[in-house]
Write a protein that holds these residues in place. Sequence first.
Motif, PDB file in Angstrom:
ATOM      1  N   LYS A 167       1.722  -7.093  -4.693  1.00 21.34           N
ATOM      2  CA  LYS A 167       1.882  -5.638  -4.692  1.00 21.34           C
ATOM      3  C   LYS A 167       3.262  -5.232  -4.185  1.00 21.34           C
ATOM      4  O   LYS A 167       3.775  -4.161  -4.523  1.00 21.34           O
ATOM      5  CB  LYS A 167       0.790  -4.970  -3.874  1.00 21.34           C
ATOM      6  CG  LYS A 167       0.717  -5.399  -2.430  1.00 21.34           C
ATOM      7  CD  LYS A 167      -0.528  -4.806  -1.769  1.00 21.34           C
ATOM      8  CE  LYS A 167      -0.712  -5.320  -0.339  1.00 21.34           C
ATOM      9  NZ  LYS A 167      -1.966  -4.802   0.261  1.00 21.34           N
ATOM     10  N   TRP A 168       3.918  -6.086  -3.379  1.00 22.91           N
ATOM     11  CA  TRP A 168       5.281  -5.807  -2.955  1.00 22.91           C
ATOM     12  C   TRP A 168       6.216  -5.811  -4.160  1.00 22.91           C
ATOM     13  O   TRP A 168       7.107  -4.972  -4.269  1.00 22.91           O
ATOM     14  CB  TRP A 168       5.747  -6.849  -1.935  1.00 22.91           C
ATOM     15  CG  TRP A 168       5.185  -6.681  -0.566  1.00 22.91           C
ATOM     16  CD1 TRP A 168       4.013  -6.070  -0.229  1.00 22.91           C
ATOM     17  CD2 TRP A 168       5.768  -7.131   0.654  1.00 22.91           C
ATOM     18  NE1 TRP A 168       3.822  -6.124   1.132  1.00 22.91           N
ATOM     19  CE2 TRP A 168       4.888  -6.764   1.701  1.00 22.91           C
ATOM     20  CE3 TRP A 168       6.931  -7.817   0.968  1.00 22.91           C
ATOM     21  CZ2 TRP A 168       5.146  -7.065   3.035  1.00 22.91           C
ATOM     22  CZ3 TRP A 168       7.190  -8.119   2.296  1.00 22.91           C
ATOM     23  CH2 TRP A 168       6.309  -7.737   3.326  1.00 22.91           C
ATOM     24  N   LEU A 170       5.351  -5.221  -7.260  1.00 18.31           N
ATOM     25  CA  LEU A 170       5.050  -4.033  -8.065  1.00 18.31           C
ATOM     26  C   LEU A 170       5.731  -2.802  -7.482  1.00 18.31           C
ATOM     27  O   LEU A 170       6.307  -1.984  -8.207  1.00 18.31           O
ATOM     28  CB  LEU A 170       3.537  -3.810  -8.130  1.00 18.31           C
ATOM     29  CG  LEU A 170       2.704  -4.870  -8.857  1.00 18.31           C
ATOM     30  CD1 LEU A 170       1.215  -4.539  -8.741  1.00 18.31           C
ATOM     31  CD2 LEU A 170       3.115  -4.966 -10.320  1.00 18.31           C
ATOM     32  N   PHE A 171       5.685  -2.686  -6.171  1.00 19.81           N
ATOM     33  CA  PHE A 171       6.298  -1.537  -5.503  1.00 19.81           C
ATOM     34  C   PHE A 171       7.810  -1.558  -5.667  1.00 19.81           C
ATOM     35  O   PHE A 171       8.443  -0.510  -5.875  1.00 19.81           O
ATOM     36  CB  PHE A 171       5.900  -1.545  -4.027  1.00 19.81           C
ATOM     37  CG  PHE A 171       6.262  -0.287  -3.289  1.00 19.81           C
ATOM     38  CD1 PHE A 171       6.051   0.956  -3.845  1.00 19.81           C
ATOM     39  CD2 PHE A 171       6.823  -0.348  -2.016  1.00 19.81           C
ATOM     40  CE1 PHE A 171       6.374   2.125  -3.166  1.00 19.81           C
ATOM     41  CE2 PHE A 171       7.157   0.806  -1.326  1.00 19.81           C
ATOM     42  CZ  PHE A 171       6.929   2.046  -1.901  1.00 19.81           C
ATOM     43  N   ALA A 195       2.817   4.314  -3.085  1.00 18.17           N
ATOM     44  CA  ALA A 195       2.381   2.937  -2.846  1.00 18.17           C
ATOM     45  C   ALA A 195       0.865   2.803  -2.841  1.00 18.17           C
ATOM     46  O   ALA A 195       0.331   1.708  -3.068  1.00 18.17           O
ATOM     47  CB  ALA A 195       2.947   2.425  -1.529  1.00 18.17           C
ATOM     48  N   LYS A 196       0.174   3.908  -2.592  1.00 15.34           N
ATOM     49  CA  LYS A 196      -1.290   3.853  -2.514  1.00 15.34           C
ATOM     50  C   LYS A 196      -1.963   4.148  -3.845  1.00 15.34           C
ATOM     51  O   LYS A 196      -3.188   4.209  -3.926  1.00 15.34           O
ATOM     52  CB  LYS A 196      -1.780   4.829  -1.440  1.00 15.34           C
ATOM     53  CG  LYS A 196      -1.371   4.399  -0.031  1.00 15.34           C
ATOM     54  CD  LYS A 196      -1.796   5.396   1.032  1.00 15.34           C
ATOM     55  CE  LYS A 196      -1.332   4.942   2.409  1.00 15.34           C
ATOM     56  NZ  LYS A 196      -1.680   5.922   3.470  1.00 15.34           N
ATOM     57  N   GLU A 198      -3.546   3.337  -7.328  1.00 12.52           N
ATOM     58  CA  GLU A 198      -4.441   2.210  -7.634  1.00 12.52           C
ATOM     59  C   GLU A 198      -3.702   1.055  -8.304  1.00 12.52           C
ATOM     60  O   GLU A 198      -4.000  -0.120  -8.061  1.00 12.52           O
ATOM     61  CB  GLU A 198      -5.582   2.689  -8.536  1.00 12.52           C
ATOM     62  CG  GLU A 198      -6.613   1.625  -8.839  1.00 12.52           C
ATOM     63  CD  GLU A 198      -7.767   2.149  -9.677  1.00 12.52           C
ATOM     64  OE1 GLU A 198      -8.564   1.324 -10.166  1.00 12.52           O
ATOM     65  OE2 GLU A 198      -7.849   3.384  -9.848  1.00 12.52           O
ATOM     66  N   ASP A 199      -2.710   1.383  -9.145  1.00 12.35           N
ATOM     67  CA  ASP A 199      -1.983   0.331  -9.869  1.00 12.35           C
ATOM     68  C   ASP A 199      -1.142  -0.545  -8.936  1.00 12.35           C
ATOM     69  O   ASP A 199      -0.758  -1.658  -9.300  1.00 12.35           O
ATOM     70  CB  ASP A 199      -1.066   0.948 -10.927  1.00 12.35           C
ATOM     71  CG  ASP A 199      -1.853   1.583 -12.060  1.00 12.35           C
ATOM     72  OD1 ASP A 199      -3.063   1.271 -12.171  1.00 12.35           O
ATOM     73  OD2 ASP A 199      -1.286   2.396 -12.801  1.00 12.35           O
ATOM     74  N   ILE A 200      -0.831  -0.034  -7.738  1.00 10.39           N
ATOM     75  CA  ILE A 200      -0.038  -0.821  -6.785  1.00 10.39           C
ATOM     76  C   ILE A 200      -0.939  -1.438  -5.716  1.00 10.39           C
ATOM     77  O   ILE A 200      -0.893  -2.632  -5.468  1.00 10.39           O
ATOM     78  CB  ILE A 200       1.061   0.055  -6.144  1.00 10.39           C
ATOM     79  CG1 ILE A 200       1.985   0.601  -7.250  1.00 10.39           C
ATOM     80  CG2 ILE A 200       1.872  -0.761  -5.134  1.00 10.39           C
ATOM     81  CD1 ILE A 200       3.058   1.539  -6.736  1.00 10.39           C
ATOM     82  N   GLY A 201      -1.739  -0.609  -5.049  1.00 12.44           N
ATOM     83  CA  GLY A 201      -2.797  -1.181  -4.220  1.00 12.44           C
ATOM     84  C   GLY A 201      -2.583  -1.239  -2.724  1.00 12.44           C
ATOM     85  O   GLY A 201      -3.338  -1.915  -2.025  1.00 12.44           O
ATOM     86  N   PHE A 202      -1.573  -0.552  -2.185  1.00 11.28           N
ATOM     87  CA  PHE A 202      -1.428  -0.516  -0.735  1.00 11.28           C
ATOM     88  C   PHE A 202      -2.511   0.385  -0.133  1.00 11.28           C
ATOM     89  O   PHE A 202      -2.906   1.389  -0.733  1.00 11.28           O
ATOM     90  CB  PHE A 202      -0.052   0.028  -0.328  1.00 11.28           C
ATOM     91  CG  PHE A 202       1.053  -0.974  -0.433  1.00 11.28           C
ATOM     92  CD1 PHE A 202       1.347  -1.809   0.636  1.00 11.28           C
ATOM     93  CD2 PHE A 202       1.814  -1.077  -1.587  1.00 11.28           C
ATOM     94  CE1 PHE A 202       2.380  -2.723   0.557  1.00 11.28           C
ATOM     95  CE2 PHE A 202       2.846  -1.993  -1.684  1.00 11.28           C
ATOM     96  CZ  PHE A 202       3.128  -2.826  -0.609  1.00 11.28           C
ATOM     97  N   CYS A 211       6.977  -3.527   3.693  1.00 15.35           N
ATOM     98  CA  CYS A 211       7.579  -3.819   2.387  1.00 15.35           C
ATOM     99  C   CYS A 211       8.933  -3.134   2.257  1.00 15.35           C
ATOM    100  O   CYS A 211       9.893  -3.734   1.755  1.00 15.35           O
ATOM    101  CB  CYS A 211       6.642  -3.362   1.271  1.00 15.35           C
ATOM    102  SG  CYS A 211       7.279  -3.651  -0.392  1.00 15.35           S
TER     103      CYS A 211
END
Length: 307
Positions: A167-168, A170-171, A195-196, A198-202, A211
């Motif tokens: 996810k890092w 992706l971000f 970052a929160k 859904e596609d990223i997930g934090f 990150c």
Amino acid sequence: MRKKDQDDIKAFCWLWDFAGQKDFYATHQVFMSKCAVYLLVTDSLKFSTAEKPGVNFEDSAQYVRFWFDVIHCYWSTRVKGRLDPPIIVVCTNEDKFKEPLERQKRQKEFKDNLRQVLKEQKKKLHLRNIYFVSNTEDADVVFEEIRIEISRHAMNMQDWGKDCPFKWLLFQQVLLKMKDSDVPISSTETLLKIAKFEDIGFSKDDDVKQCLQYCHDIGTVVYFDGDKIGDPVILDPKWLVNAFRCLVSDKIENVIKVSDDWQKLTETGELTYSLICRLFMKEPKLKCLENKTHLIEVTTYAMDVAG
């Protein structure tokens, strides 16, 4: 993983050329990183052991001492009897010495003088190698050797090859797309919300900030998490360089130089808010005025750290 697979792995790197003018030195620590290999380029013709009070940047010995001090003070990690980040000294103007014996003599003098500059000081443990080059006469193989040296030291650093959550990555892609879409700066609050998705997930703010700190360390963003400055995140470091250039420049309009704000700056050293705004107006394409609050925070931080 097989050794061949390891050798085939590619890594991105960013090259930063720090401004040599002393007026910019107060801003350099904003862009410095522990995840870096530093090339300290100096003119070996001017190198001496002059011991003058203060810092005289016209003297190459003082110049070398200054940069060793800066790197050592801001980032210094002991690794196997050495200090990271690594420093490689590159001496130019070798073509000025035509006779081999004269060149060897001058190189010895340089190394003797450098030893005196770094004598009995821990900062010398950052030094990895010294190269003597000519930008006009040396073949490509000389510079290829330096490139290999840089790669070798980079791969020996603690953060090289360090695993990070997917996810890092992706971000980071989102941050890069924002920069490419002409969004040079954002707030931490905005990025926490992104970052929160859904596609990223934090899920936790602290994970997002960790990150962002990682992205800062590797040079893709400029981010500070602390009491002094924690809101603005510079997504395009080059944009910040250009913004600083509006403030630190000898290209000042005459109408500004006769203003009361300019007189206060020259007499007391105070940079007024109104003068900052007028200087930012020199480059309207940068949209500095729209982000002046964040820029002033970052500039103030840089000056405070420079002391």
